[in-house]
Write a protein that holds these residues in place. Structure first.
Motif, PDB file in Angstrom:
ATOM      1  N   ILE A 199       0.846  -1.199   0.000  1.00 53.86           N
ATOM      2  CA  ILE A 199       0.000   0.000   0.000  1.00 53.86           C
ATOM      3  C   ILE A 199       0.876   1.240   0.000  1.00 53.86           C
ATOM      4  O   ILE A 199       0.677   2.170  -0.794  1.00 53.86           O
ATOM      5  CB  ILE A 199      -0.927  -0.001   1.231  1.00 53.86           C
ATOM      6  CG1 ILE A 199      -1.864  -1.210   1.185  1.00 53.86           C
ATOM      7  CG2 ILE A 199      -1.738   1.288   1.299  1.00 53.86           C
ATOM      8  CD1 ILE A 199      -2.725  -1.358   2.402  1.00 53.86           C
ATOM      9  N   LYS A 200       1.872   1.231   0.881  1.00 53.38           N
ATOM     10  CA  LYS A 200       2.754   2.405   0.941  1.00 53.38           C
ATOM     11  C   LYS A 200       3.445   2.633  -0.394  1.00 53.38           C
ATOM     12  O   LYS A 200       3.492   3.755  -0.907  1.00 53.38           O
ATOM     13  CB  LYS A 200       3.802   2.213   2.039  1.00 53.38           C
ATOM     14  CG  LYS A 200       3.235   2.393   3.443  1.00 53.38           C
ATOM     15  CD  LYS A 200       4.186   1.833   4.503  1.00 53.38           C
ATOM     16  CE  LYS A 200       5.435   2.699   4.675  1.00 53.38           C
ATOM     17  NZ  LYS A 200       6.354   2.080   5.644  1.00 53.38           N
ATOM     18  N   GLY A 201       3.980   1.543  -0.931  1.00 52.40           N
ATOM     19  CA  GLY A 201       4.676   1.664  -2.210  1.00 52.40           C
ATOM     20  C   GLY A 201       3.766   2.221  -3.285  1.00 52.40           C
ATOM     21  O   GLY A 201       4.159   3.098  -4.055  1.00 52.40           O
ATOM     22  N   SER A 202       2.529   1.714  -3.316  1.00 58.65           N
ATOM     23  CA  SER A 202       1.619   2.193  -4.351  1.00 58.65           C
ATOM     24  C   SER A 202       1.314   3.674  -4.157  1.00 58.65           C
ATOM     25  O   SER A 202       1.202   4.422  -5.137  1.00 58.65           O
ATOM     26  CB  SER A 202       0.295   1.427  -4.316  1.00 58.65           C
ATOM     27  OG  SER A 202       0.530   0.086  -4.066  1.00 58.65           O
ATOM     28  N   LEU A 203       1.186   4.096  -2.899  1.00 59.48           N
ATOM     29  CA  LEU A 203       0.929   5.522  -2.669  1.00 59.48           C
ATOM     30  C   LEU A 203       2.077   6.354  -3.234  1.00 59.48           C
ATOM     31  O   LEU A 203       1.852   7.343  -3.947  1.00 59.48           O
ATOM     32  CB  LEU A 203       0.774   5.790  -1.167  1.00 59.48           C
ATOM     33  CG  LEU A 203      -0.553   5.320  -0.549  1.00 59.48           C
ATOM     34  CD1 LEU A 203      -0.550   5.555   0.955  1.00 59.48           C
ATOM     35  CD2 LEU A 203      -1.721   6.059  -1.188  1.00 59.48           C
ATOM     36  N   VAL A 204       3.296   5.939  -2.911  1.00 62.82           N
ATOM     37  CA  VAL A 204       4.452   6.693  -3.413  1.00 62.82           C
ATOM     38  C   VAL A 204       4.430   6.709  -4.939  1.00 62.82           C
ATOM     39  O   VAL A 204       4.561   7.758  -5.573  1.00 62.82           O
ATOM     40  CB  VAL A 204       5.766   6.089  -2.894  1.00 62.82           C
ATOM     41  CG1 VAL A 204       6.958   6.715  -3.592  1.00 62.82           C
ATOM     42  CG2 VAL A 204       5.875   6.280  -1.398  1.00 62.82           C
ATOM     43  N   ALA A 205       4.256   5.519  -5.524  1.00 58.50           N
ATOM     44  CA  ALA A 205       4.318   5.436  -6.982  1.00 58.50           C
ATOM     45  C   ALA A 205       3.190   6.238  -7.619  1.00 58.50           C
ATOM     46  O   ALA A 205       3.408   6.989  -8.565  1.00 58.50           O
ATOM     47  CB  ALA A 205       4.262   3.980  -7.422  1.00 58.50           C
TER      48      ALA A 205
END
Ligand code: HEA
Ligand code: HEA
Ligand code: CUA
Ligand SMILES: [Cu+2]
Lengths: 266, 101, 587, 196
Positions: free
Chosen positions: B53-59
């Motif tokens: 989830i965090k990664g997707s937010l950043v991306a």
């Protein structure tokens, strides 16, 4: 049907299948090469500039090439699903039960093959790398383990009874080696950290092979097939295939020797 | 970017701040969850879920993937496929089954 | 800080580019950012490395043909540490083998095919002024150069160069001498170079293609470079990771690739253990299988260009070739474990990788078939580039077809790691790729220099090479079928079963040395023609693709006016047209 | 001679060269770290036992570092947004903050590393530490590289703002993409190494 390929003389039960797969694959390759090559050579000559000064924009219109490509795919599929995959499955999945086979442990090292038989009790003795001594105990066999008392070890020399399934448990002490015996159509990497079983049924004794090849010195050779250092080229072992009786005689003699040795220690 | 107006940018900035808050919160959550010493499979799933989830937010937001051009998506899809092949690699090796120690 | 009025304001002139003519010698010819100069730098360096790699092999072939015999003259020059009394040591043999493979693949063919031809031809063929990132391009060359120097220097460190084969299998390579560390560092440079190059190629092809040049109007060569760049981009990083891990194993004492309980020469190896030697193989082949297509695809592209040009007709089945190419590129990522059939593979994995391997052979068959059918109905000109291109077809055919038994893992049991494998892949890379590259050199030489290479010398080079290549490699199939392992210092002489085929080693060796002699006309021709070759105009082959719109040699910036593409790439012999070719760039 | 599409986008792709280039680069980075993650999984699943990260590593410090890196991602994107709002002054502040936060990350990492070394924990100690040092070391190199690029755009590189502000904004955006990617990698590294 594979003499024309110059494969080494065959001496194992499963080898025939491998040979015929290799043979048929090569026939198929030859057909393709000759077919395509014929067309190719003919086109080069027929359409050379001096004879055919004006090129034809469209070229070939037929669908023959499509059918031949489909043909190639079909033949490949047959070679694959009817032969290669089932034979391989038999090699790795249908290992005969240990009770019906002779189990030998073969351990590769730079640059030799250590052979280890379990002896009459069919149990391999404990080995421990701390006990390894390059000269006297290359496998680190713990002779104080009861199962190890009757274990027979040899260097670069594998004795096998004919027509009996053999399970070779391959291991390595240092580098990756590869246990290959051309006449048996057997090859398997020995990877340090892994014990990998392979099995085969040798069906021609060394003596028979000497007659068949007309070479009185014939020996089956174990050829290391994986680069393992300076001495890779000379990492050679021998296999002697004997009749069951001869093999038993040899084994008994080894056991006698072992008893003699342990008496000395007592 | 030439088409971005000042108002657009202000809206973006608000999104960045929100995402920032979410990332901070999620970080704390993973750390707290890890204190419970859940059984390994659950712990791995939770940790990877939160990280994803965090990664997707950043991306999506910081790297603007949410409104990127088709071509970039295509490149990333291709990469994703081979990435999966790469991650399947351990499976290929271990399940050979002969590994001893 | 003053702030500019608006971001969207009209773009002020940028004064960062010095006019090319004003650049000094160094910026113009050495640290150039011009794709053509970089391409030529790559090509020359690559050719020199090919020659060097070939020389290593000629030394090895002495030992293989006459094991243990002292090599006259040269042997002693190489020193006591390598060839005491002129007789080769096994250490040195292994160094030569590992470095021959590495140099040919990573420092010879890839730089020449991708760095050289890709850089020089692709921007011209798509009608661009230069690559998208000229400075990155220069960095890519110099990173390659550093990698090459590192590899060469590794021969001079104590213990010599890497000895673990070009595959550097662990644990052998982890426990080897300093040369291996140099190999790893060299590889990291080379990988970085290829990555930078790949990014540049993909961006250039997508962004800088001329107006009207849609993807399906690309010359096939551009397509091959495009797919190749993707292979480099996505397959190389895992090897970079693996190289870093092996470097850690060697210098920081980790054991990524070392299992517990290793005993070397009776001594327990003091490492933590717990690693996995097969991990290296997986990561290596994850790169190296796509890599073999990196070696062949640009070659196929060159051959396609030349065949279209010299049959004076369009390529037959252009679309199916393009689709096959893309499919091939995609599949090449999931066949890697066919190099590992003998490492102990379960039924499911073996079935999967065999099946993908058989599948990947189909697109090659489609492309090759299309190229052969393209000959039909042509008006074939047999100039030197065409001879090499045409010879490529059956030679690649032999190499490719012998890949099939290797791909069936049951058939691979007796053949794995024998000379059969060596013969298989040399047929694809030597009379295959190398021939395609020769064809490309003869074909684009006029574009680069404004002069043609000499045809007579070219034909001597061609026929000599064709015969010799087969004399070198055909016997290796027979040796492989007889079961002779590769990488044997004595060429198999100690094995009884190898005796009947041992004389073939001598045949191969003499073939290789004669092959070298037939390269002399080429080397002479190459340099002689730069200054003395027959002068040509912009389009000496009456070709259709856009690179021929530029003057020969093209100036900085390539085209006097930006070209446009009006039609497909190979409109030769169009019925009703005034001449037998309709260039892409003519309205 | 100017290469087209460095500043303006190409119509049919809607992108500039730099944008494509940086994403391709990131794609290759995905494969690089992917290979290391794959190795991690392989070695871990093959190991008879594996330590939980928090028994060896310092979770509070790493949590702090995670927050630092996330913050630096925000300042990075704000730096770019400032350029879009034509506020060069704010850009400089945010960019400075980004570099500073990257520096804080490295300093914390330095203490983590030296603490490990003092306790005799080296990459060679066991495979957990081997993969830990390799992954975080490579990640640190990326942080360092990103900082260098950002420092360039804060310093000499910012001259471009005067002559070609759009191009400058593009470059900062691309450098930002790299920076966020480095952040993203850390977001996965943190739980895998420290918490599991
Ligand atoms: C350019 C390089 C290249 C190419 C293109 C290929 C192509 C193929 N390779 Fe090869 N291969 C290598 C380079 C290459 N290979 C190298 C370097 C190694 C060894 C590495 C090492 O161990 O050191 C290797 C090893 C190798 C192995 C491992 C063998 C072993 O170690 O035991 C296998 C197994 O599957 C294999 C299979 C194949 C297959 C199925 C193809 C297929 O793609 C081939 C498909 C092509 C065809 C089927 C030909 C079709 C053409 C016609 C039908 C037309 C004929 C034309 C005329 C007559 C005019 N290769
Ligand atoms: C692209 C790859 C490539 C190429 C082109 C070649 C080309 C050749 N290779 Fe090699 N080879 C490998 C890749 C390659 N090889 C690899 C990967 C291995 C395995 C290594 C290992 O075991 O790890 C190997 C192994 C290998 C072996 C097996 C060694 C062993 O197992 O012990 C042999 C044996 O004969 C051999 C021979 C040759 C020969 C005779 C050529 C000839 O065809 C060479 C022909 C060369 C030329 C024709 C050069 C042309 C260049 C010029 C003329 C320069 C002109 C210069 C200017 C104008 C400036 N090679
Ligand atoms: Cu053991 Cu080669
Ligand atoms: Cu392959």
């Amino acid at each position: 049907m594979t003499e024309w390929l110059g494969l080494p003389a065959l001496a194992s039960a499963h080898g025939g299948q491998i040979d015929s797969l290799i043979g048929w694959t090569h026939v198929f390759m030859l057909i393709l090469f000759v077919g395509w090559g014929g067309f190719f050579a003919y086109a080069l000559i027929r359409f050379r500039g001096s004879r055919h000064p004006v090129a034809n924009y469209t070229g070939v219109k037929s669908n023959t090439s499509k059918y031949s490509e489909i043909g190639v795919a079909v033949v490949e599929a047959i070679l694959l699903f009817a032969f290669s995959i089932p034979i391989w499955a038999a090699r790795v999945d249908h290992v005969p039960p240990e009770s019906e086979a002779l189990v030998v442990q073969v351990t590769g090292e730079q640059f030799a093959w250590n052979v280890h038989y379990a002896g009459p009790d069919r149990k391999f003795g404990r080995t421990d790398i701390k006990l390894i001594d390059l000269q006297s105990n290359p496998l680190g066999l713990d002779r104080s383990d009861p199962a190890a008392k009757d274990d027979v070890t040899t260097l670069n020399q594998l004795y096998l009874p004919v027509n009996k399934p053999i399970i070779v448990r391959l291991r390595s002490k240092d580098m990756i080696h590869s246990f290959g015996v051309p006449e048996f159509r057997v090859k398997q990497d020995a990877v340090p950290g892994l014990t990998i079983p392979i099995w085969f049924v040798p069906n021609v004794t060394t003596a028979e092979m000497r007659i068949r090849t007309g070479n009185p010195e014939f020996q089956y050779e174990i050829a290391c097939a994986q680069l393992c250092g300076l001495g890779h080229y000379r990492m050679r072992g021998f296999v002697t295939v004997q009749t069951a009786e001869e093999f038993q005689k040899w084994m008994d003699a080894e056991e006698e020797k072992l008893k003699g040795e342990s008496d000395v220690f007592k | 970017m030439t088409s971005d107006h000042a108002a657009d940018i202000d809206r973006h900035v608000r999104v960045y701040i929100t995402v920032f808050g979410a990332l901070m919160a999620l970080t704390i959550i993973t750390v707290v969850v890890s204190r419970f010493h859940l059984p390994v499979p659950i712990a791995v799933s939770v940790a990877l879920l939160v990280a994803t989830i965090k990664g997707s937010l950043v991306a999506c937001y910081f790297m603007h993937l949410i409104s990127e051009k088709k071509l970039i998506y295509a490149v990333l899809m291709l990469t994703a496929v081979f990435f999966v092949a790469l991650l399947a690699l351990p499976a290929v090796t271990v399940h050979n089954g002969y590994w001893i120690h | 800080m003053t702030e500019p009025a608006a971001v969207a304001a009209p773009k002020p002139h940028i004064a960062h580019e010095v006019p090319h003519e004003a650049l000094g010698f160094w910026r113009k010819y050495v640290f150039s950012t011009d794709h053509k100069v970089i391409g030529i730098q790559y090509a020359i360096t690559g050719l020199l490395f090919l020659l060097f790699g070939f020389s290593l092999m000629m030394l090895m072939r002495w030992q293989l043909a006459y094991p243990g015999a002292a090599l006259p003259l040269l042997g002693r020059l190489l020193g006591e540490a390598r060839m005491p009394g002129g007789t080769m040591l096994p250490e040195f043999y292994n160094e030569l083998g590992a470095m021959h493979g590495t140099i040919m693949v990573f420092l010879g063919v890839v730089p020449l095919a991708v760095g050289g031809f890709g850089n020089f031809v692709v921007p011209l063929q798509i009608g661009a002024q230069d690559m998208a990132f000229p400075r990155l391009n220069m960095a890519s060359y110099w990173s390659f150069f550093l990698g090459g120097v590192t590899m060469l220097a590794s021969f001079l460190v104590p213990g010599g160069a890497a000895q673990g084969g070009w595959t550097s299998y662990t644990p052998l390579s982890v426990l080897a001498g300093t040369g291996q560390t140099m190999w790893l560092i060299g590889m990291i440079f080379l990988i970085t170079s290829s990555l930078l190059g790949a990014i540049n190629f993909i961006t250039t092809i997508i962004q800088l293609r001329a107006k009207g040049l849609t993807f399906l109007r690309f010359p096939f060569f551009v397509w091959t470079q495009f797919v190749t760049a993707f292979l480099l981009l996505l397959a190389f990083p895992p090897l970079e990771a693996a190289a870093v891990m092996q470097l850690m194993d060697r210098v920081a004492g980790t054991s990524f690739f070392l299992p517990s309980g290793l005993v070397v020469s009776g001594q327990v190896v003091a490492v933590a253990g717990g690693g996995n030697p097969l991990l290296w193989q997986h990561l290596f082949w994850f790169l190296a299988h796509p890599e073999v297509y990196v070696l062949i695809l640009p070659g196929m592209g060159i051959v396609a260009e030349i065949i279209a040009n010299n049959t004076r007709k369009p390529l037959w089945g252009y679309r199916s070739m393009v689709y096959s190419l893309v499919f091939l590129g995609f599949m090449s990522f999931i066949v890697w474990a066919h190099h590992m059939f003998m490492t102990g593979m379960g039924t499911a994995m073996a079935a999967f990788f065999q099946t993908t391997t058989m599948i990947i052979s189909i697109p090659s068959v489609v492309i090759l078939t299309a190229l052969i059918i393209s000959l039909w109905g042509g008006s074939i000109r047999f100039n030197t580039p065409m001879l090499f291109a045409v010879a490529f077809l059956p030679m690649f055919g032999i190499g490719g077809l012998t890949g099939l038994p290797l791909g069936l893992n049951v058939a691979d049991i007796p053949l794995h790691d024998t000379y059969y494998v060596i013969a298989h892949f040399h047929y694809v890379v030597a009379p295959g790729t190398i021939f395609a590259l020769f064809a490309g050199i003869y074909y684009w030489f006029p574009k680069a220099t404004g002069r043609k290479m000499n045809e007579t010398l070219g034909k001597i080079h061609f026929f000599g090479s064709l015969v010799c290549m087969n004399v070198v490699f055909m016997p290796m199939f027979l040796m492989g079928l007889a079961g002779v392992s590769r990488r044997l210092f004595d060429g198999g002489a100690s094995y009884a079963f190898a005796q009947p085929v041992l004389h073939l080693n001598v045949v191969s060796s003499w073939g290789a040395w004669t092959l070298a002699i037939f390269q002399i006309p080429f080397i002479f021709n190459f340099f002689w023609s730069i200054w003395k070759g027959e002068q040509t105009d912009g389009n000496p082959w009456q070709a259709t693709t856009i690179e021929w719109a530029a003057p020969s040699p093209p100036p900085h910036g390539n085209f006097p006016v930006a070209p446009e593409a009006y039609r497909g790439p190979y409109e030769y012999s169009v019925p009703g047209a005034a001449k037998d070719f309709l260039p892409q760039y003519e309205a | 001679m100017d290469i087209p599409y460095t500043v303006e986008v190409r119509r049919d792709t809607g992108l500039t060269n730099g944008k494509i280039g940086i994403w391709l680069f990131l794609a290759s980075e995905v494969m690089l770290f992917g290979a290391l993650f794959a190795s991690y999984i392989l070695i871990r699943t093959g190991a008879p036992s594996w330590p939980r990260g928090d028994t060896i590593l310092n979770v509070p410090l790493a949590t702090f570092n995670t927050l630092v890196l996330i913050s630096s991602s925000v300042t990075m994107v704000m730096a770019w947004a400032s350029l879009m709002r034509h506020r060069f002054g704010t850009f400089r502040i945010y960019m400075g903050a980004t570099i500073l936060l990257g520096f804080v990350f490295l300093v914390v990492k330095y203490f983590e590393y030296s603490h490990k070394f003092e306790n005799g924990l080296y990459p060679s100690t066991n495979n957990f530490l081997a993969i830990y040092f390799t992954l975080t070391g490579l990640h640190m190199l990326h942080v360092f590289g990103g900082m260098m690029v950002n420092a360039y755009f804060l310093g000499p590189g910012s001259k471009l703002w005067k002559t070609n502000p759009e191009w400058f904004a593009n470059r900062v955006e691309h450098s930002g993409l790299f920076w966020h990617f480095v952040d993203l990698v850390w977001i996965f590294l943190f739980p895998t190494l420290y918490l599991l």
